[in-house]
Design an enzyme around this catalytic site. Structure first.
Site, mmCIF file in Angstrom:
data_model
loop_
_atom_site.group_PDB
_atom_site.id
_atom_site.type_symbol
_atom_site.label_atom_id
_atom_site.label_comp_id
_atom_site.label_asym_id
_atom_site.label_seq_id
_atom_site.Cartn_x
_atom_site.Cartn_y
_atom_site.Cartn_z
ATOM 1 N N GLU A 49 0.739 -1.182 0.178
ATOM 2 C CA GLU A 49 0.032 -0.026 -0.093
ATOM 3 C C GLU A 49 0.777 1.257 -0.031
ATOM 4 O OE1 GLU A 49 -0.679 -2.628 2.010
ATOM 5 O OE2 GLU A 49 -2.746 -3.200 1.912
ATOM 6 N N PHE A 111 -11.358 -7.250 14.252
ATOM 7 C CA PHE A 111 -10.390 -7.634 13.306
ATOM 8 C C PHE A 111 -10.018 -6.429 12.227
ATOM 9 C CE2 PHE A 111 -9.548 -9.951 9.256
ATOM 10 C CZ PHE A 111 -8.173 -10.346 9.603
ATOM 11 N N GLN A 112 -8.840 -6.092 12.246
ATOM 12 C CA GLN A 112 -8.430 -5.238 11.386
ATOM 13 C C GLN A 112 -9.106 -3.796 11.382
ATOM 14 O OE1 GLN A 112 -8.464 -6.991 7.289
ATOM 15 N NE2 GLN A 112 -6.472 -7.695 7.659
ATOM 16 N N LYS A 161 -17.427 -0.510 6.475
ATOM 17 C CA LYS A 161 -18.027 -1.435 5.634
ATOM 18 C C LYS A 161 -19.730 -1.301 5.533
ATOM 19 C CE LYS A 161 -17.939 -5.875 4.241
ATOM 20 N NZ LYS A 161 -17.080 -6.798 3.472
ATOM 21 N N MET A 475 24.367 8.145 1.756
ATOM 22 C CA MET A 475 24.208 9.502 2.510
ATOM 23 C C MET A 475 24.685 9.438 4.059
ATOM 24 S SD MET A 475 23.843 12.660 1.891
ATOM 25 C CE MET A 475 22.806 13.270 0.564
HETATM 26 C C1 TPP Z 1 12.212 5.347 5.304
HETATM 27 C C2 TPP Z 1 13.848 5.987 5.388
HETATM 28 N N1 TPP Z 1 14.385 5.384 6.210
HETATM 29 C C3 TPP Z 1 15.769 5.929 6.562
HETATM 30 C C4 TPP Z 1 16.261 7.082 6.016
HETATM 31 C C5 TPP Z 1 17.530 7.714 6.481
HETATM 32 N N2 TPP Z 1 18.165 7.796 5.020
HETATM 33 C C6 TPP Z 1 18.437 8.971 4.447
HETATM 34 S S1 TPP Z 1 19.428 8.666 3.117
HETATM 35 C C7 TPP Z 1 19.878 7.305 3.663
HETATM 36 C C8 TPP Z 1 20.685 6.266 2.695
HETATM 37 C C9 TPP Z 1 20.128 5.782 1.587
HETATM 38 O O1 TPP Z 1 20.967 4.781 0.749
HETATM 39 P P1 TPP Z 1 20.906 4.637 -0.866
HETATM 40 O O2 TPP Z 1 19.432 4.470 -1.132
HETATM 41 O O3 TPP Z 1 21.573 3.450 -1.054
HETATM 42 O O4 TPP Z 1 21.219 5.782 -1.394
HETATM 43 P P2 TPP Z 1 22.670 6.548 -1.580
HETATM 44 O O5 TPP Z 1 22.673 7.438 -0.467
HETATM 45 O O6 TPP Z 1 23.804 5.371 -1.315
HETATM 46 O O7 TPP Z 1 22.544 7.191 -2.639
HETATM 47 C C10 TPP Z 1 19.062 6.704 4.746
HETATM 48 C C11 TPP Z 1 19.202 5.291 5.029
HETATM 49 C C12 TPP Z 1 15.246 7.794 5.059
HETATM 50 N N3 TPP Z 1 15.251 8.958 4.534
HETATM 51 N N4 TPP Z 1 14.047 7.018 4.893
#
Ligand code: TPP
Length: 561
Positions: A49, A111-112, A161, A475
């Site tokens: 979703e 439920f749900q 529902k 990042m």
């Molecule tokens: C749902 C979610 N969880 C954690 C983060 C924290 N976060 C921001 S950037 C990042 C790294 C993302 O890694 P990747 O997709 O491999 O991209 P890259 O930075 O290597 O291009 C994380 C973990 C986030 N923004 N969103």
């Protein structure tokens, strides 16, 4: 005419011009699905979703029409939260329809059952629990009205529902009136002359364009203003495409990963005309140090955004497009003379800052992610719809792809939600079947909603995924390198799947480039393939996004390399 709740829902959606729904069925919404198949509304069955909401969001941003998603109660509803919050932060109008247990079971731990209206109150523009079938038609009409008017945003309608099953006489509602909700579109005419006076006085004006410019389709009026007063224009992440990236007045993106000249211009300008921005901390850096020499004119449809973070000299509440048109009309009468002469010193100064090239890299033996995006931009002539995941990939896409038009850059700006890009690309591709839609991804984020490959295959959506594969959560690794003494705590992604084989498992095409000389041919081959493709680019792991301003520092404190 008597209709049951499910029929009313579909009738209203058709009246609103909805021709596609992103969704996932369940018991609580089975009656709606039963009616849905009798209509010509297309249904895109996602695999999670969260994907449905991001897809609806991408659909809205690419088409300008309101994206709709439909999910069941309980877990179906809770799975939508990140998508709703992302749309909310970026002011994207979508409608989220959730199933709910029958009204007499609400509060019984049925439920749900989940209190989705309670859960989403802080991250929807508005939400409704429909208690009687007699209210259903009106509420749905209101939901569309609220979502698209004023500062747009997601609206959720929770559908028990028994309400879906009950019948009532249906009358189509033409005009929605909500007494306590009247967004201001027309700017206050007393404020505009104040802005004109500041423009006349200014020696070093600058414009900051945000996502509001794109949402209110104000790009042309913005360009007219910039050219008339010869003011350079910087964009926020959400504002990319609002002003042509190839125009000489374009400064680039501002803020944490903004260009040197955009950030320096904000520090030195004496007038900042901010249009459709909310002064996010990623834009301002340390708030007290932002644009210290400038008087600020802030144009925004949302009065609560003005003076929330930054002091403003002239607040103008109104639709960005309408306001800019009126401002342009006033300036027309002002006989400003040859502004290029007036601005020469200021634009020369900016030219000097431009010489500090902040977007640079050296391509040696290992593929640089920036090189992949520059090549992508070159091959697609900057004409693709680009969606992104979150992280370095998102920032490199913002920095190295050139956006000349609005609605071409679709990214989770406010929430920064990993797993956004691919489902959003699915939504954008549904909205624009003829366009090339590319998701620029990290190997981490793409795995958060990679199951949607099945959705894209089922519906023959030829999305192209460009994975900048650095085998880590880049990042966060970058922050660890710069601010945590290189303690790389849990940012290595060691068990990453083979994306080529994964693509093939879904029936899609998988390609890989491991050396710089393969980049162009993989891009050309992948982009010209008529179906879904993953292109896996094995890129330099240690590469960091520069320039960078440490969180909480002034945006002139830039780490340049
Ligand atoms: C749902 C979610 N969880 C954690 C983060 C924290 N976060 C921001 S950037 C990042 C790294 C993302 O890694 P990747 O997709 O491999 O991209 P890259 O930075 O290597 O291009 C994380 C973990 C986030 N923004 N969103």
């Amino acid at each position: 005419m008597k209709l049951n709740g499910a029929q009313i829902i579909l009738r209203t959606l058709q009246e609103e011009g909805v021709d596609v729904i992103f969704g996932f069925p369940g018991g609580a919404v089975a009656d709606i699905y039963d009616e849905l198949v009798k209509t010509d509304i297309r249904h895109i069955t996602v695999r999670h979703e969260q994907g449905a909401v991001h897809a609806a969001d991408g659909y809205t941003r690419a088409s300008g029409k309101i994206g709709v998603c439909l999910v069941t109660s309980g877990p179906g509803a809770t799975n939508t939260i990140s998508g709703i919050a992302s749309a909310y932060m970026d002011s994207i109008p979508i409608i989220v329809l959730t199933g709910q247990v029958p009204t007499d079971l609400i509060g019984n731990d049925a439920f749900q059952e989940v209190d989705i209206v309670g859960i989403t109150r802080p991250c929807t523009k508005h939400n409704y629990l429909v208690k009687k079938v007699e209210d259903l038609g009106r509420i749905l009409k209101e939901a569309f009205h609220v979502a698209r008017s004023g500062r747009p945003g997601p609206v959720l309608v929770d559908l028990p529902k028994d309400v879906i099953k009950a019948s009532t006489v249906y009358r189509s509602i033409k005009n929605v009136e909500l007494r306590s909700y009247n967004p201001t579109y027309e700017p206050n005419i007393r404020q505009l002359p104040k802005a004109v006076a500041l423009i006349r006085e200014a020696r070093r004006p600058m414009i900051l364009a945000g996502g509001g410019v794109i949402l209110s389709r104000a790009s042309e009026a913005l360009q007219a203003l910039a050219r008339r007063i010869q003011a350079p224009v910087a964009g926020t992440l959400m504002g990319l495409g609002a002003f042509p990236g190839s125009d000489p007045l374009w400064l680039g993106m501002i803020g944490m990963h903004g260009t040197y000249r955009a950030n320096m211009s904000s520090a030195e300008c004496d007038l900042l005309i901010a249009v459709g921005v909310r002064f996010d901390d990623r834009v301002t850096g340390k708030e007290e140090t932002f644009a210290p020499k400038a008087k600020i004119v802030h144009i925004d449809i949302d009065p609560t955004s003005i003076r929330k973070n930054i002091p403003v000299a002239v607040p103008i509440v109104g639709d960005c497009g309408l306001t800019l048109q009126k401002l342009n009309a006033l300036l027309e009468k002002e006989e400003l003379g040859d502004m290029s002469q007036e601005r020469k010193a200021w634009l020369d100064r900016i030219g000097e800052w431009k010489a500090t090239k902040t977007l640079k890299y050296v391509q040696k033996d290992v593929i640089k992610p920036q090189y992949v995006i520059e090549k992508l931009c070159e091959i697609t002539k900057g004409e693709a719809i680009i969606t992104t995941e979150v992280g370095q990939n998102q920032m490199w896409a913002a920095q190295y792809y050139r956006f000349d038009r609005p609605n071409c850059f679709i990214t989770s700006g406010g929430l920064g939600c990993m797993g956004f890009g691919f489902p959003a690309a699915i939504g954008a591709q549904v909205a624009c079947p003829e366009r090339l839609v590319v998701d620029i991804a990290g190997d981490g984020s793409i795995q958060m909603n990679i199951q949607e490959m099945a959705t894209a295959m089922q519906h023959r959506l030829p999305v192209k995924i460009v994975v900048l594969n650095n085998s880590c959560l880049g990042m966060i690794r970058q922050w660890q390198e710069l601010f945590y003494d290189r303690c790389y705590a849990h940012t290595e992604l060691e068990a990453t799947p083979d994306f080529v084989k994964l693509a093939e498992a879904y029936g899609a095409m998988g390609l890989r480039a491991s050396r710089p000389e393969e980049v162009e041919s993989v891009l050309r081959q992948g982009l010209s393939h008529p179906g879904l493709v993953i292109m896996d680019f094995v890129v330099e792991k240690e590469e960091c996004v520069y320039p960078m301003v440490p969180a909480g520092a002034p945006i002139t404190d830039m780490l340049l390399v």
